[in-house]
Design an enzyme around this catalytic site. Structure first.
Site, PDB file in Angstrom:
ATOM      1  N   HIS A 218       0.818  -1.223   0.000  1.00 54.07           N
ATOM      2  CA  HIS A 218       0.000   0.000   0.000  1.00 54.07           C
ATOM      3  C   HIS A 218       0.844   1.262   0.000  1.00 54.07           C
ATOM      4  CE1 HIS A 218      -4.004  -1.938   1.525  1.00 54.07           C
ATOM      5  NE2 HIS A 218      -3.650  -2.319   0.317  1.00 54.07           N
TER       6      HIS A 218
ATOM      7  N   LEU B 153      40.743 -26.727  18.015  1.00 57.34           N
ATOM      8  CA  LEU B 153      41.890 -27.554  17.676  1.00 57.34           C
ATOM      9  C   LEU B 153      41.639 -29.019  18.035  1.00 57.34           C
ATOM     10  CD1 LEU B 153      44.827 -27.449  16.610  1.00 57.34           C
ATOM     11  CD2 LEU B 153      45.563 -27.237  19.007  1.00 57.34           C
TER      12      LEU B 153
ATOM     13  N   GLY C 230      34.542 -27.430  21.669  1.00 57.15           N
ATOM     14  CA  GLY C 230      35.525 -28.451  22.005  1.00 57.15           C
ATOM     15  C   GLY C 230      36.895 -28.155  21.437  1.00 57.15           C
TER      16      GLY C 230
ATOM     17  N   ARG D 280      32.333 -15.295  20.199  1.00 54.04           N
ATOM     18  CA  ARG D 280      31.704 -16.440  20.871  1.00 54.04           C
ATOM     19  C   ARG D 280      30.219 -16.174  21.128  1.00 54.04           C
ATOM     20  NH1 ARG D 280      37.095 -17.020  23.693  1.00 54.04           N
ATOM     21  NH2 ARG D 280      37.804 -19.130  23.098  1.00 54.04           N
TER      22      ARG D 280
END
Length: 475
Positions: free
Chosen positions: A147, A327, A289, A377
């Site tokens: 509109h 790692l 991890g 993070r």
């Protein structure tokens, strides 16, 4: 329609990329913008009409145009009403946070596109037919303003003349909306279904595809006795009339495949939308991890096997994976995910795997790399609903120690109200996190029935246990 069923079904549509939202004026009211009655009230008063007695609001706008013979004053009122400074509202915040690519609206304001930008999403705004021919690169969502827009009030759809000429002046919007209503699942919010354009389009779709039309959803407030109390006395006649009319309207909407969800108060809408968001997030699993020091129990080969199988199994069960490049862990998570994606997911990597490699340096010397990692993070974890923590050690100056980065990710996850699953059998920081939950008396209720199994499960059965817990969390 049952609210629980709606959340499940609409969440599935969002997940598949088939969902759309149609936002009406009700989504803007909490920010201080007027609804249609509020916008047209000054027009009605100048015509010696009572806006509360009128139902044909488009007719009021047309009467006013007939009276004035030009649109200048109408345009000015639109400009004044929708260019004032306002803040966003909770409905807009959550609505634009959902991973939905298609938004339709009859509103003139810019709340939807502003909300998308606030959620770091790039909107492609379609106001004119010319806009439909152009696409913004890397857009995250399309906003169809069928509109018009407050910045072009002279071209806004408001009076009967505009509606009658809509298919000639804005036929491509009609075509696009019709296509979306056929191919997508719509959620109508803040909408009254009094718009003649939409009703005409729905009718055409019904004629074309009959009972094969998609199911759409409409959230509205249930007619309640509390709304008809005057000085504590119920206006029973008006309440019964509006209650009957609402039931008839709900049945009528079913003709177009639109199911109605009744709520007690409109203030529940943000909560419902957030439930959809949370359900979607629980399908995204963050894996935290890292490992530098292996052991007799967790040899390098066994660590690689666990990470590969965990990622592979999550993808088999249609979950998405969010991960950094931890790692000793990250590469095998990626390999396990990719093996399943390429064999079963038609190579749609971005739909199932989100990777966040950590920046190792910064161009801006005024920023601290540790602060940047913390922000990184937080962004990573916010893209998930469930967080799994495995292993967690690192080599620093020739010595092995627990990974403090995992501790930070765990703390962030708790602050963001994510579901955390530290896996104690993988030892290292993950075991410490699990024990600390017990020590601090904050052990999650959803993990209590799995406490012994998480501590004692055979390593080969660990992946199956984690999948079981995740499914339980989803309900």
């Amino acid at each position: 329609m049952n609210l629980t069923n709606f959340i499940r079904e609409y969440s599935d549509a969002v997940k598949k990329g088939d969902a759309a939202i149609f936002a009406g004026a009700g989504t803007s009211i909490d920010s201080g913008y007027v609804n249609w009655k509020g916008l047209l009230k000054p027009f009605a008063e100048e015509l010696d009409l009572d806006i509360e007695k009128e139902h044909d609001l488009i007719g009021i706008a047309q009467y006013y145009l007939n009276h004035k013979r030009n649109r200048a004053s109408i345009n000015q009122k639109i400009l004044n009403a929708f260019t004032k400074d306002v803040e966003t509202n909770e409905t807009i915040k959550v609505m634009t946070k959902l991973p939905i690519e298609t938004y339709w609206t009859t509103n003139y304001d810019s709340l939807i596109e502003d909300g998308l930008k606030a959620n770091n999403r790039k909107p492609d705004i379609k106001i004119t037919e010319e806009d439909l021919a152009l696409n913004i690169k890397d857009r995250d969502a399309i906003v169809y303003k069928m509109h018009g827009d407050k910045n072009s009030p002279y071209d806004a759809v408001l009076v009967k003349d505009d509606y009658e000429m809509y298919d000639e002046k804005r036929s491509l919007f009609t075509t696009s909306l019709r296509a979306d209503l056929i191919s997508k699942t719509f959620l109508f919010i803040g909408f009254s279904f009094e718009d003649p354009n939409l009703e005409r389009i729905l009718a055409k779709i019904k004629i074309l595809i009959g009972s094969n039309s998609r199911t759409h959803y409409y959230i509205t407030k249930e007619v309640s006795k509390e709304d008809y109390l005057i000085d504590g006395v119920l206006n029973e006649e008006e309440y019964l009339y509006d209650s009957i009319k609402q039931k008839l309207k709900i049945e009528d909407l079913k003709r177009y495949g639109i199911e109605t969800i009744l709520i007690e108060q409109y203030t529940r809408i943000p909560e419902i939308l957030e439930s959809i968001n949370q359900r979607l997030l629980t399908e995204s699993i963050f894996i935290s991890g890292s490992i530098s020091q292996y052991s007799e129990r967790w040899s390098e080969a066994k660590v690689n096997e666990l990470c590969f199988n965990l990622a592979n199994s999550l993808l088999k069960n249609n979950y998405r994976i969010v991960s950094g490049f931890g790692l000793g862990v990250g590469s095998n998570i990626i390999n396990g995910a990719l093996q399943q994606i390429y064999s079963d997911k038609y190579q749609n990597v971005n739909d199932y795997l989100k990777l966040f490699p950590f920046p190792q340096s910064l161009q801006n010397k005024n920023l601290n790399i540790k602060d940047a990692w913390t922000d990184y993070r937080r962004m990573m974890i916010s893209n998930s609903g469930i967080c799994i923590f495995i292993f967690g050690n690192k080599l620093v100056d020739g010595k092995y120690e627990l990974a403090n980065g995992m501790q930070e990710e765990f703390d962030i996850a708790l602050k963001l109200n994510k579901k955390v699953i530290p896996v104690p059998t993988t030892c290292n920081m993950s075991e410490k996190l699990f024990d600390n939950l017990e020590r601090d008396g904050i052990f999650p209720s959803y993990l209590k029935e799995y406490k012994k199994r998480l501590k004692n499960t055979d390593d080969k059965k660990l992946v199956d246990l984690l999948i079981e817990i995740i499914k339980k969390l989803q309900g």
